[in-house]
Design a protein around this motif. Structure first.
Motif, PDB file in Angstrom:
ATOM      1  N   PHE A 257       0.856  -1.189   0.000  1.00  0.00           N
ATOM      2  CA  PHE A 257       0.000   0.000   0.000  1.00  0.00           C
ATOM      3  C   PHE A 257       0.892   1.240   0.000  1.00  0.00           C
ATOM      4  CE2 PHE A 257      -2.824  -3.246   1.599  1.00  0.00           C
ATOM      5  CZ  PHE A 257      -4.062  -2.905   1.059  1.00  0.00           C
ATOM      6  N   LEU A 291      -3.231   4.552  -2.803  1.00  0.00           N
ATOM      7  CA  LEU A 291      -4.334   5.184  -2.083  1.00  0.00           C
ATOM      8  C   LEU A 291      -4.456   6.653  -2.472  1.00  0.00           C
ATOM      9  CD1 LEU A 291      -3.782   3.491   1.389  1.00  0.00           C
ATOM     10  CD2 LEU A 291      -5.450   2.888  -0.371  1.00  0.00           C
ATOM     11  N   PHE A 318      -6.871   7.805   0.740  1.00  0.00           N
ATOM     12  CA  PHE A 318      -6.463   7.180   2.001  1.00  0.00           C
ATOM     13  C   PHE A 318      -7.588   7.162   3.033  1.00  0.00           C
ATOM     14  CE2 PHE A 318      -4.592   6.949   6.187  1.00  0.00           C
ATOM     15  CZ  PHE A 318      -3.583   6.015   6.039  1.00  0.00           C
ATOM     16  N   SER A 321     -10.818   4.946   1.796  1.00  0.00           N
ATOM     17  CA  SER A 321     -10.585   3.635   1.196  1.00  0.00           C
ATOM     18  C   SER A 321     -11.070   2.490   2.086  1.00  0.00           C
ATOM     19  CB  SER A 321      -9.090   3.446   0.917  1.00  0.00           C
ATOM     20  OG  SER A 321      -8.819   2.117   0.538  1.00  0.00           O
ATOM     21  N   ARG A 324      -8.184  -0.123   2.458  1.00  0.00           N
ATOM     22  CA  ARG A 324      -7.220   0.313   3.479  1.00  0.00           C
ATOM     23  C   ARG A 324      -7.727  -0.064   4.874  1.00  0.00           C
ATOM     24  NH1 ARG A 324      -6.870   3.583   7.385  1.00  0.00           N
ATOM     25  NH2 ARG A 324      -8.918   4.458   6.960  1.00  0.00           N
ATOM     26  N   VAL A 329      -4.549  -0.629   7.527  1.00  0.00           N
ATOM     27  CA  VAL A 329      -3.408   0.228   7.187  1.00  0.00           C
ATOM     28  C   VAL A 329      -3.556   1.556   7.905  1.00  0.00           C
ATOM     29  CG1 VAL A 329      -2.199   1.430   5.336  1.00  0.00           C
ATOM     30  CG2 VAL A 329      -3.091  -0.878   4.950  1.00  0.00           C
TER      31      VAL A 329
END
Length: 360
Positions: A257, A291, A318, A321, A324, A329
């Motif tokens: 990522f 992202l 970011f 997402s 994510r 993350v």
């Protein structure tokens, strides 16, 4: 009768003389103190909740003395200073070296003096690291920023190694616990480092509030880690073709990522480029998930970095997402090694760890 009284007084004085010496600490603050208060508190206690305190005089001199529980880490608070002190029944004094304050014992070989030697090394490494960091956020050229990021990573690795060694050096004492406590903010965002620190701590840890605090923080960090089967995803590549996690079943998969605006990510792209061909020949699939929320910036970064493995994007960006969030993350870059059955093996694997799994 008088003779008996004299014997009793003499015996009481003798006992008092044989009693273990009390803890003593003195020094000059060299700064304006709030209410002139100087105090000792435990690491888990709120600020200004002191178990021993005194008032500095008009010349900023203070003297603390009293019975204490040996073997505990405390903090001496005065002004904006919060100095770690491993307390024993000794005499201590506050000293100033350049812009840093330390507490030294009159006994040269004391644990506190060894602790100060450790702190001096860490402050030196921090100073060099912070010097490099100056102006980092103002660098507009992402290439220059990536190079500096790579240098900062190496310096940070050196610092982390010194911290781990410090924990080992003070194993079995509250000093080892407090070394982790002092960098808990960093441990909570770097689980691999946190795990190294806890392993270095070992099993001979003194019971108490400080141990409970560190262990609880580690357990909470563990809960935030991605474990078990990797979450499924469905994302487009540069041509709009959709790829899913299931497409890679049966082979090792490295999921990275990243984002175009992340300098450490860009440095990682260039590093992975050096090894990608060999890793691919060994049977590793590599997938990067951007992202970015700007397609043009994403494509521009790909062109600049000349990456040759599969690139996917989640243009939700970011913050929004879903993939994510599914992969837990918290910051980029974030890398996961997935086994052929779709299970998460390692978060943030080193090249050595990747090669090891591919060869077994």
């Amino acid at each position: 009768m008088k003779k008996n009284i004299l014997y009793i007084i003499f015996f009481m004085v003798l006992v008092a003389c044989k009693r273990e010496a009390v803890f003593e600490l003195e020094g000059y603050s060299g700064q304006i103190l709030r209410d002139r208060t100087v105090g000792l508190r435990y690491p888990t206690a709120p600020g200004r909740q002191y178990f021993l305190s005194t008032q500095a005089d008009s010349g900023d001199y203070f003297f603390l003395t009293g019975e204490i529980t040996p073997g505990k880490v405390t903090f001496l608070d005065f002004g904006y200073q919060h100095l770690p002190l491993y307390v024993e029944k000794q005499h201590y004094r506050v000293v100033k070296e350049n812009d840093n304050y330390y507490i030294l014992s009159d006994q040269k070989e004391s644990l506190q003096n060894r602790y100060v030697q450790y702190m001096r090394r860490i402050y030196s490494l921090d100073s060099a690291y912070n010097q490099l960091c100056r102006g980092y956020d103002t660098i507009s050229d992402i290439g220059r920023k990536a190079k500096l990021s790579d240098r900062l990573k190496k310096d940070l690795t050196l610092r982390n190694d010194r911290i781990i060694q410090g924990i080992k050096d003070f194993s079995g004492t509250e000093i080892a616990l407090n070394i982790i406590n002092e960098v808990l903010y960093f441990c909570e965002v770097d689980y691999r480092f946190f795990t190294r620190a806890m392993e270095a701590l070992g099993d001979s840890v003194p019971e108490g509030d400080l141990k409970n605090k560190v262990v609880e923080a580690y357990e909470q960090a563990k809960k935030r880690q991605l474990t078990g089967n990797a979450p499924s995803f469905s994302l487009p590549d540069v041509n709009g073709k959709i790829h899913r996690l299931e497409d890679f079943k049966g082979k090792y998969l490295l999921i990275d990522f990243w984002a175009s605006w992340c300098a450490p990510c860009r440095a990682k792209n260039k590093e992975l480029n050096k090894h990608y061909r060999e890793l691919k020949d060994m049977g590793l699939n590599v997938v990067s998930v951007s992202l970015d929320n700007d397609r043009e910036k994403w494509l521009k970064a790909l062109n600049e970095d000349q990456v040759s493995w599969l690139q996917l994007v989640d243009l939700e960006g970011f913050k929004k997402s879903k993939v994510r969030a599914d992969y837990k993350v918290e910051r980029v870059p974030a890398v996961y090694l997935i086994d052929p059955q779709g299970k998460v093996l390692i978060t943030g694997p080193t090249l050595e760890e990747i090669y090891f799994h591919l060869q077994t």
